[in-house]
Design a protein around this motif. Structure first.
Motif, short mmCIF file in Angstrom:
data_model
loop_
_atom_site.label_atom_id
_atom_site.label_comp_id
_atom_site.label_asym_id
_atom_site.label_seq_id
_atom_site.Cartn_x
_atom_site.Cartn_y
_atom_site.Cartn_z
N VAL A 2 20.25 50.26 1.03
CA VAL A 2 19.21 49.23 0.82
C VAL A 2 17.82 49.84 0.98
CG1 VAL A 2 18.19 47.13 1.82
CG2 VAL A 2 20.67 47.30 1.53
N GLN A 15 17.12 51.99 -1.90
CA GLN A 15 17.48 51.38 -3.19
C GLN A 15 18.21 52.39 -4.07
OE1 GLN A 15 14.49 48.83 -4.98
NE2 GLN A 15 13.50 48.57 -3.01
N ASP A 16 19.21 53.03 -3.44
CA ASP A 16 19.97 54.08 -4.10
C ASP A 16 21.39 54.06 -3.51
OD1 ASP A 16 21.18 56.40 -4.94
OD2 ASP A 16 19.56 57.74 -4.29
#
Ligand SMILES: [Zn+2]
Length: 456
Positions: free
Chosen positions: A343, A346-347
């Protein structure tokens, strides 16, 4: 006591020694608490051995809970939804009423929950000491549980929110710690000294530890060859206090001034660190305990775990105390650790499950200075092992064992626990601890503690 010879057969073995190799239908043999064989196929029978059928189960190292406060199971869900320093003030206030029975009953329940969830090593970061008795009761209860333990007896010498009764001069605290170690050596159960090691430390610098205390702690730890445990940069508010009162950019920078970082130190949380501070932890081989569920519960932030791993920092995993978690489930902690980094960055590929599993086993053991003792399943190590029932609906079918151990397994999947060669749980039944008795005793201790607690 069950410490002679144990053979576990027919299991899938994840030794955590290399890059995730798996031994199918293998066996592990333990003699006098030490692993003597890890291999494929069936094992020859030994006279008088305990033979455990591991079919349908995964055998892996017992989990290492690198940071908790065991008695806090009595305080599950008592104080929630408050700013970090206000929450801390409530926790410290417990020192005014805490007695040895609360400490013992809470510690036993905390150990029982850890044990039933597959934890074989627990680091108890101990910080409320209104006199020497609570620490003694905690150490005794840890010994009674049979778990491998690290007792990090920390010190608070200052701070507005620290009650007078639990504030100590360095000399008073050091004498109490020396007494505790001496008492343990003299009176401990025969197997306990091997399973328990001691640490010291400042509790939450700088808000309850003066610079003088920090320097004294480093000298004391070096003198006794014991490690250090500290809460470090857990919330932005602690970093803010560091900036305002000490004119240092971060908590690690301040600790560096006082000689605290080092190979024998473990810094719990380490949420708010600068890139320079991360580099300093790597350079000094200082370890970190990442406690993601507690960090989420208190709204602390997300630790730079990916950055720390990339820099080469040794990172273990902890649940933290139940007052900020509200449980002791290290499987849940693994899943949280994995998802939180995905999170943050964002990967979805930013952290791999094997790295997370390492944090909860081999890396956690190394972070606590126990790398040569436990954390992997290999000949020569002490037998800290768990068997997981992976035939349950939420685990089947198996496509990727390692990922499913991190993202599907639950504490209740743990079937058998062996610590230091002693079977502590088999088919989910504890052999040492009287589960019902431990729960009843903790319920009574919690009632008594709440009755004594002054209204907030
Ligand atoms: Zn903590």
């Amino acid at each position: 006591m069950d410490t002679a010879a144990i053979t576990i057969t027919g299991c899938t073995i994840l030794p955590m020694t290399g890059r995730g190799e798996v031994i199918e239908a293998g066996h592990v043999t333990v003699v006098d608490g030490t692993i003597v064989a890890v291999d494929k196929g069936a094992a020859p029978a030994r006279e008088g051995e305990t033979r455990i059928d591991g079919r349908g189960k995964v055998l892996m190292p017992g989990l290492v809970n690198a940071h908790t406060h065991l008695y806090q199971v009595l305080l599950r869900a008592v104080w929630e939804d408050m700013p970090f320093l206000d929450w801390l003030e409530r926790i410290y206030g417990v020192a005014r009423v805490l007695n040895p029975e609360h400490a013992a009953a809470g510690t036993l329940l905390g150990c029982l929950e850890n044990l039933k969830g597959g934890v074989t090593t627990v680091c108890e970061h101990n910080f409320l000491n209104p006199g020497p008795e609570c620490a003694v009761a905690t150490v005794d209860a840890m010994g009674e549980s049979g778990l491998r333990g690290v007792f990090a007896r920390t010190i608070m010498d200052t701070g507005e929110i620290v009650p007078e009764c639990t504030r100590e001069t360095p000399q008073t605290a050091f004498t109490r710690i020396e007494d505790l170690m001496a008492r343990h050596r003299v009176n401990g159960a025969p197997e306990a000294p091997r399973r328990l090691t001691f640490r010291t430390g400042p509790n939450t610098p700088p808000i309850n530890a003066s610079p003088d205390l920090l320097r004294e702690i480093r000298r004391f730890a070096d003198h006794h060859s014991i490690g250090i445990s500290a809460h470090v940069a857990e919330s932005a508010s602690v970093v803010e206090v560091t900036r305002r009162t000490l004119d240092r950019a971060g908590v690690v920078e301040h600790l560096k001034d006082c000689g605290i970082p080092g190979e024998d130190a473990i810094f719990a949380h380490s949420v708010h660190l600068s890139p320079d501070e991360v580099r300093h932890l790597a350079e000094t081989r200082t370890a970190v305990s990442h406690n993601p569920v507690s960090n989420m519960m208190l709204g602390d932030g997300i630790a730079p775990v990916v950055e720390m791993l990339a820099a080469g920092v040794r990172v273990g995993l902890g649940t933290d105390g139940a007052a900020s978690n509200h449980g002791q489930d290290l499987f849940e902690t693994m899943k949280a650790a994995s998802l939180l980094q995905k999170v943050k960055h964002q990967d979805a590929g930013v952290i791999d499950p094997y790295s997370v599993l390492r944090m909860a086993t081999v890396d956690g053991a190394a972070a606590l200075g126990l790398g040569s003792v436990c954390g992997t399943v290999e000949a020569g190590k002490r037998a800290d092992l768990i068997l997981l029932d992976v035939e349950k609906p939420h685990f089947q079918p198996v496509n990727d064992l390692v990922s499913q151990l991190v993202h599907c397994a639950k504490a209740t999947d743990v079937d058998t626990v062996v610590a230091d060669g002693e079977v502590l749980m088999r088919e989910r039944r504890c052999t040492r601890l009287d589960e019902e008795g431990v729960v009843r005793r903790a319920q009574a201790a919690r009632r008594d503690l709440m009755e004594r607690m002054p209204a907030a």
